[in-house]
Design a protein around this motif. Structure first.
Motif, short mmCIF file in Angstrom:
data_model
loop_
_atom_site.label_atom_id
_atom_site.label_comp_id
_atom_site.label_asym_id
_atom_site.label_seq_id
_atom_site.Cartn_x
_atom_site.Cartn_y
_atom_site.Cartn_z
N ARG A 142 1.18 6.10 4.24
CA ARG A 142 0.67 4.77 3.58
C ARG A 142 -0.21 5.38 2.46
O ARG A 142 -1.15 4.65 2.07
CB ARG A 142 0.09 3.64 4.33
N HIS A 143 0.19 6.54 1.74
CA HIS A 143 -0.59 6.85 0.73
C HIS A 143 -0.11 6.39 -0.35
O HIS A 143 1.13 6.19 -0.97
CB HIS A 143 -0.44 8.52 0.32
N PRO A 144 -0.92 5.41 -1.23
CA PRO A 144 -0.51 4.55 -2.30
C PRO A 144 0.29 5.54 -3.55
O PRO A 144 1.10 4.68 -4.05
CB PRO A 144 -1.76 4.08 -3.07
N SER A 145 -0.07 6.70 -3.90
CA SER A 145 0.33 7.25 -4.91
C SER A 145 1.85 7.86 -4.27
O SER A 145 2.79 8.19 -5.19
CB SER A 145 -0.52 8.52 -5.24
N ALA A 146 2.04 7.72 -3.18
CA ALA A 146 3.49 8.31 -2.73
C ALA A 146 4.57 6.85 -3.02
O ALA A 146 5.22 7.17 -3.50
CB ALA A 146 3.50 8.59 -1.11
N TYR A 147 3.94 5.92 -2.73
CA TYR A 147 4.66 4.66 -2.99
C TYR A 147 4.89 4.53 -4.55
O TYR A 147 6.08 4.24 -4.95
CB TYR A 147 3.86 3.29 -2.71
N ALA A 148 3.65 4.85 -5.27
CA ALA A 148 4.26 4.82 -6.76
C ALA A 148 5.13 5.59 -7.26
O ALA A 148 5.82 5.26 -8.11
CB ALA A 148 2.52 4.86 -7.36
N ASN A 149 4.98 6.87 -6.86
CA ASN A 149 6.17 7.91 -7.26
C ASN A 149 7.50 7.60 -6.64
O ASN A 149 8.60 7.86 -7.55
CB ASN A 149 5.71 9.50 -7.05
N GLU A 172 5.28 -2.45 -5.76
CA GLU A 172 4.20 -3.49 -5.26
C GLU A 172 3.32 -3.05 -4.32
O GLU A 172 2.15 -3.50 -4.36
CB GLU A 172 5.18 -4.68 -4.90
N LEU A 173 3.45 -2.32 -3.23
CA LEU A 173 2.67 -1.67 -2.37
C LEU A 173 1.68 -1.13 -3.06
O LEU A 173 0.31 -1.13 -2.70
CB LEU A 173 3.55 -0.88 -1.24
N ALA A 177 -2.57 -1.93 -3.96
CA ALA A 177 -3.58 -0.81 -3.41
C ALA A 177 -4.29 -0.42 -4.44
O ALA A 177 -5.25 0.26 -4.17
CB ALA A 177 -2.83 0.20 -2.84
N GLY A 178 -3.96 -0.86 -5.83
CA GLY A 178 -4.88 -0.25 -6.77
C GLY A 178 -4.45 0.80 -7.69
O GLY A 178 -5.47 1.33 -8.64
N ASP A 179 -3.18 1.26 -7.56
CA ASP A 179 -2.61 2.43 -8.26
C ASP A 179 -2.42 1.69 -9.50
O ASP A 179 -1.44 1.03 -9.83
CB ASP A 179 -1.41 2.92 -7.76
N ALA A 180 -3.04 2.25 -10.78
CA ALA A 180 -2.79 1.63 -12.21
C ALA A 180 -1.62 2.15 -12.59
O ALA A 180 -0.91 1.23 -13.52
CB ALA A 180 -4.07 2.27 -12.94
N GLY A 181 -0.74 3.44 -12.54
CA GLY A 181 0.54 3.46 -12.85
C GLY A 181 1.56 2.60 -12.40
O GLY A 181 2.56 2.28 -12.94
N ALA A 182 1.38 2.45 -10.86
CA ALA A 182 2.28 1.35 -10.42
C ALA A 182 2.14 -0.17 -11.02
O ALA A 182 3.02 -0.87 -11.04
CB ALA A 182 1.98 1.33 -8.83
N GLN A 183 0.74 -0.29 -11.19
CA GLN A 183 0.64 -1.64 -11.72
C GLN A 183 1.46 -1.95 -13.18
O GLN A 183 1.92 -2.91 -13.39
CB GLN A 183 -1.10 -2.06 -12.03
N SER A 184 1.32 -0.86 -13.75
CA SER A 184 2.11 -0.66 -15.18
C SER A 184 3.61 -0.75 -15.05
O SER A 184 4.27 -1.77 -15.63
CB SER A 184 1.73 0.62 -16.06
N ASN A 185 4.03 -0.03 -14.21
CA ASN A 185 5.52 -0.05 -13.78
C ASN A 185 5.99 -1.15 -13.26
O ASN A 185 7.03 -1.71 -13.31
CB ASN A 185 5.89 1.22 -12.96
#
Length: 331
Positions: A142-149, A172-173, A177-185
């Motif tokens: 459940r690492h947020p950056s793993a979901y983001a990538n 979305e996950l 969780a607060g990942d800014a790059g994922a929020q942008s994507n």
């Protein structure tokens, strides 16, 4: 609508961008270290919920000994030292060695960092399959950056079949969780109606959240929405504000658009010298799609102004590579 690639080149008229692989730190991980040219020792502490790295004192020798003794919490930070510290001579291959040692023992942050190295081909042949493997392992923790990538892989079809629904799920996950790059994507998916109903207002909300969290792509894309009046009221001053924030972080598309606004006095007063500086900096970084404006601006500037603007453009690029590395690795 053409959508260029993050950390690559952006069309002046394009509103959005596909991102390159990125990761974001969190406050729970251990510190990276460095020893500067004067022999003093300091650490990279994650701060602002992982959105930035700050320096503080630490015991370099102890951390090195711990890493060599197999301590996972020390190996990943030493990888960051190898990748990021200019004074020591950055060595991405050594960084990969430390990341891999920790990753093979299940350290999630190291798994993400190793994946990012493979995604970008830093010091190793680009390998989307290897990146997918390590990201999947980190996602199980459940690492947020793993979901983001993972979301980025599915968005672009890198090592997998392109699947916007799967991209949306992972992004979305990470975004929640607060990942800014994922929020942008995630905003990008809403903006383009990819895997979800098109909704400019929701896109603007995610871009704004990403931008407020310091993400240059989110800042650039929100500025484009203000420029066009999509999902937000049309506003040149607001567009200028967000383009400027993205440009200051090295986004070349934002630099060109900021220069164009300065050139024409949109949302700001006209400033040919500043316009030339920003557009030239993008050109020097490899984005030549604003070069036609440089020719026009050169006619309106004297030799002294051109020389000063050229020097300022060069100075803007001095820390770009290190900034990009820091934004892609996890402490």
């Amino acid at each position: 609508m053409n959508r260029p690639i993050r950390l690559a080149l952006a069309l002046v008229a394009a509103a959005l961008a596909f991102p390159s692989a990125r990761v974001l730190a969190d406050d729970t991980v251990h510190d990276a270290i460095k020893q500067d040219a004067n022999g003093s020792k300091s650490c990279f502490h994650s701060a602002d919920k992982g959105r930035s790295l700050k320096e503080g004192p630490c015991d370099l020798l102890a951390l090195q000994l711990s890493a060599r003794d197999g301590q996972l919490y020390a190996q990943n930070p030493l990888g960051l030292v190898s990748a990021l510290i200019v004074e020591q001579g950055t060595d991405i291959r050594r960084a990969r060695t430390w990341f891999e040692r920790a990753a093979r023992h299940g350290y999630a942050s190291a798994q993400v960092n190793l994946a990012v190295i493979y995604l970008n081909g830093w010091g190793v042949s680009q390998n989307y399959g290897a990146a997918l493997n390590w990201l999947s392992a980190a996602a199980k923790q459940r690492h947020p950056s793993a979901y983001a990538n993972l979301g980025i892989l599915y968005m672009n079809g890198w090592g997998v079949h392109r699947d916007y629904a799967e991209a949306f799920k992972n992004l979305e996950l990470a975004a929640k969780a607060g990942d800014a790059g994922a929020q942008s994507n995630l905003g990008y998916l809403y903006d383009g109606g990819l895997g979800v109903l098109q909704d400019y207002s929701t896109a603007a909300r995610w871009y704004r959240l990403a931008g407020e969290n310091g993400n240059a792509l989110g800042q650039n894309n929100l500025a484009d929405l203000y420029l066009r009046g999509q999902g937000v009221p049309q506003s040149y001053p607001d567009a200028f504000y967000w383009f400027q924030k993205a440009a200051q972080q090295g986004n070349t598309g934002a630099r060109i658009k900021l220069g164009f606004m300065l050139m024409n006095g949109l949302g700001t007063t006209k400033d040919a010298s500043a316009a030339y500086t920003w557009i030239l900096s993008a050109s020097q970084a490899g984005d030549h799609r604003g070069d036609e404006y440089l020719t026009v601006l050169q006619r309106n500037l004297d030799q002294q102004s051109l020389a000063q603007a050229t020097q300022q453009a060069r100075s803007l690029e001095l820390n770009t590579v290190q900034r990009n590395l820091r934004s892609n690795l996890v402490p």
